[in-house]
Design an enzyme around this catalytic site. Structure first.
Site, PDB file in Angstrom:
ATOM      1  N   ARG B  43      38.344  21.497 -43.065  1.00 37.23           N
ATOM      2  CA  ARG B  43      38.147  21.887 -41.673  1.00 37.23           C
ATOM      3  C   ARG B  43      39.466  21.741 -40.911  1.00 37.23           C
ATOM      4  O   ARG B  43      40.436  21.199 -41.429  1.00 37.23           O
ATOM      5  CB  ARG B  43      37.059  21.042 -41.009  1.00 37.23           C
ATOM      6  CG  ARG B  43      37.274  19.557 -41.252  1.00 37.23           C
ATOM      7  CD  ARG B  43      36.909  18.716 -40.101  1.00 37.23           C
ATOM      8  NE  ARG B  43      37.751  18.985 -38.964  1.00 37.23           N
ATOM      9  CZ  ARG B  43      39.006  18.539 -38.833  1.00 37.23           C
ATOM     10  NH1 ARG B  43      39.582  17.815 -39.755  1.00 37.23           N
ATOM     11  NH2 ARG B  43      39.711  18.828 -37.746  1.00 37.23           N
ATOM     12  N   ASP B 245      40.849  26.009 -31.613  1.00 37.14           N
ATOM     13  CA  ASP B 245      40.356  26.848 -32.707  1.00 37.14           C
ATOM     14  C   ASP B 245      40.509  28.337 -32.428  1.00 37.14           C
ATOM     15  O   ASP B 245      40.556  29.148 -33.355  1.00 37.14           O
ATOM     16  CB  ASP B 245      38.888  26.530 -32.993  1.00 37.14           C
ATOM     17  CG  ASP B 245      38.742  25.188 -33.670  1.00 37.14           C
ATOM     18  OD1 ASP B 245      38.698  24.178 -32.951  1.00 37.14           O
ATOM     19  OD2 ASP B 245      38.726  25.147 -34.917  1.00 37.14           O
TER      20      ASP B 245
END
Lengths: 342, 342
Positions: B43, B245
């Site tokens: 991640r 992100d």
């Protein structure tokens, strides 16, 4: 309640075991009650008030009265009160932030003093303390129902409510303060949904509020604490409703850690922020919130397995300034925080 | 890296098992990489970019090249690209919010197209993709070191920094974005302490950031997400540093759920809020943050044992509006969010 031999005991739900298990515990030992308070088996400011008085009553009925009778001191009553002093102090100090605990203890001690002053023997004093606790339980539920009725008027039909921690039946004798408002409003068909912050690190929202609301058939959605801002930004919160553990004279109020952050978020999003608490939560000796002691608890609540080199900060409460509180609801009505009646 | 037979494989840390276990996994199977992305074993936006390209490269080296060679279609290269299409789509769709994943896949596909167009046989195309991934890894670390150098200039000596989620070595090839700034500033003696939000529900702060900082000997204190407001009110935070992100053209930015709330709190307390991300995180196709897809994940991440009657909302990201972001730091410098250079 009393056991088969007529000795006073306290029945309580061990909240640490919820929602997995609804476990009723019964004890006649005042020290067990103190431990239950410290370990959060019993929690919630109004419940702590009753637990504090109950611990004193259990000491009186199961220890103090017998000891005062058997001791060879000049007067039985003064002996009883002399021994009661350190017990009361120890109970009141079990947790520092919620003022209700000390308030409940003080109320029991005052009742004992009056009884002794009227010449009652210790056994009768203990009986009076038992009655006092029963009375406090009934009174707390009545107070909560009044809070619910007052607070429900603040909510419009279709309200979506965000709450933090548990200010419900589990944190009170019954019905709850913030959740008392939810229950009253739900009975009027006003509640579309309650969003419950999980309330780290102890998880009172996830373990207690969500469980309690589902049993009461109130639609409930659980979120993590760090999701509340998104929920508000999405326009899904009409009001925030929380309890309180100690309210200073100016309306600054301590409640479960995270409450202050929710208040800041509510203000940013233009959402009303309501606090609900019995008048016994108000501490008029403190001019403002800066004097409220904030309990710091075991790092293991946050990080069960210590990580070398990593410290943990674990305050159990925070203080929300009066300026961020839209209204405070007590059994006496709905108040601007700076204009509390107590 | 390559295995003993010279076939490409990807080595990665299974982040789900941290901090208890530092487990390196190795796989040559692109589907395993996709699963690792979905399960959060891998991640962090920059790491996802590399993982996306690596999955394509693994398919090319271990499946695609051999299949294109063996198939009887007119041209080996077009066959290869034809089969690559759906694989690339599947990899890019493994997680929706971080734009870096799709960016990494696109970069690998573009490299493959160029190689095919130049007449390279599939096996050579696969080798080029392998090289591309190695290059992306080195490039990511260099980008992070540049972010670190730029960002460190924003911090004064003695800085106490709050971070949310993990934007460190674990979420990138190495060094990190937000934590890259921490490491660069710490090397300059500027960092007094980093406060890490635990970052529910997955706990990247508690499990990854705290672990990573302690290994790097940066003083670190772990807090629950709902304690950040109190920490700020106590004057114990000088700056907030987080990753991103996906950043829209106007500077609105998606990051781990809870980031937006921290930004609101920082603004309320007058604390600068900095975001750090490589330019590959910027999505110029989106005019603002309203178009960023927000992944909603399994309720079991929030509530492992379902409670009857209790719903769960589990968005993995939120969007912080540009107006709440003091500066965005990329490898190209420090920018006002509305004036990004990309």
């Amino acid at each position: 309640e009393r056991d088969g031999d007529g000795r006073p005991r306290l029945a309580y739900i061990d909240q640490r075991r919820l929602p997995g298990e609804l476990a009723f515990e019964r004890t006649g030992d005042w020290r067990v009650v103190v431990d239950a308070v410290k370990s959060l088996a019993v929690r919630g400011a109004p419940a702590l008030g009753i637990a504090g008085a109950a611990a004193v009553a259990l000491w009186a009925g199961n220890v103090g009265a017998a000891r005062a009778t058997s001791r060879g001191c000049a007067g039985e009553g003064p002996c009883f009160l002399e021994e009661l002093g350190p017990v009361a102090d120890e109970v009141a100090a079990a947790r520092p932030t919620a003022v209700n605990l000390a308030w409940g203890v003080r109320r029991a001690v005052a009742r004992a003093r009056r009884a002794v002053a009227s010449g009652a023997p210790s056994a009768l004093v203990a009986d009076e303390l038992f009655d006092e606790v029963k009375h406090m339980e009934a009174e707390d539920e009545a107070v909560n129902r009044a809070i619910g009725a007052h607070g429900a008027e603040l909510l419009a039909p279709g309200s979506r409510i965000l709450t933090h921690c548990n200010a419900g039946s589990l944190g009170t004798a019954f019905y709850g303060t913030a959740l008392g408002i939810v229950y009253a409003a739900a009975a009027q068909g006003k509640v579309e949904r309650v969003y419950a912050d999980e309330t780290r690190p102890v998880g009172q929202g996830a373990r207690l509020t969500a469980w309690e609301l589902s049993r009461a058939n109130v639609p409930c959605t659980l979120i993590c604490d760090d999701m509340a801002a998104s929920l508000m930004a999405a326009g899904r919160v009409d009001a925030v409703l929380v309890g309180a553990d100690r309210i200073a004279a100016n309306g600054d109020a301590a409640n479960k850690i995270g409450t202050y952050g929710v208040a800041v978020l509510a203000r940013h999003h233009g959402i009303p922020f309501y606090m609900a608490a019995p008048t016994s939560t108000i501490d008029p000796t403190l001019p403002d919130g800066s004097g409220i002691p904030i309990e710091e608890r075991d790092p293991a609540e946050v990080l069960p397995q210590p990580l070398p080199g990593v410290e943990v900060w674990n305050p159990a409460f925070d203080v929300t300034p009066a300026a961020l509180i839209t209204r405070i609801v007590t059994e006496r009505g709905v108040f601007e925080p700076g204009k509390l009646v107590y």
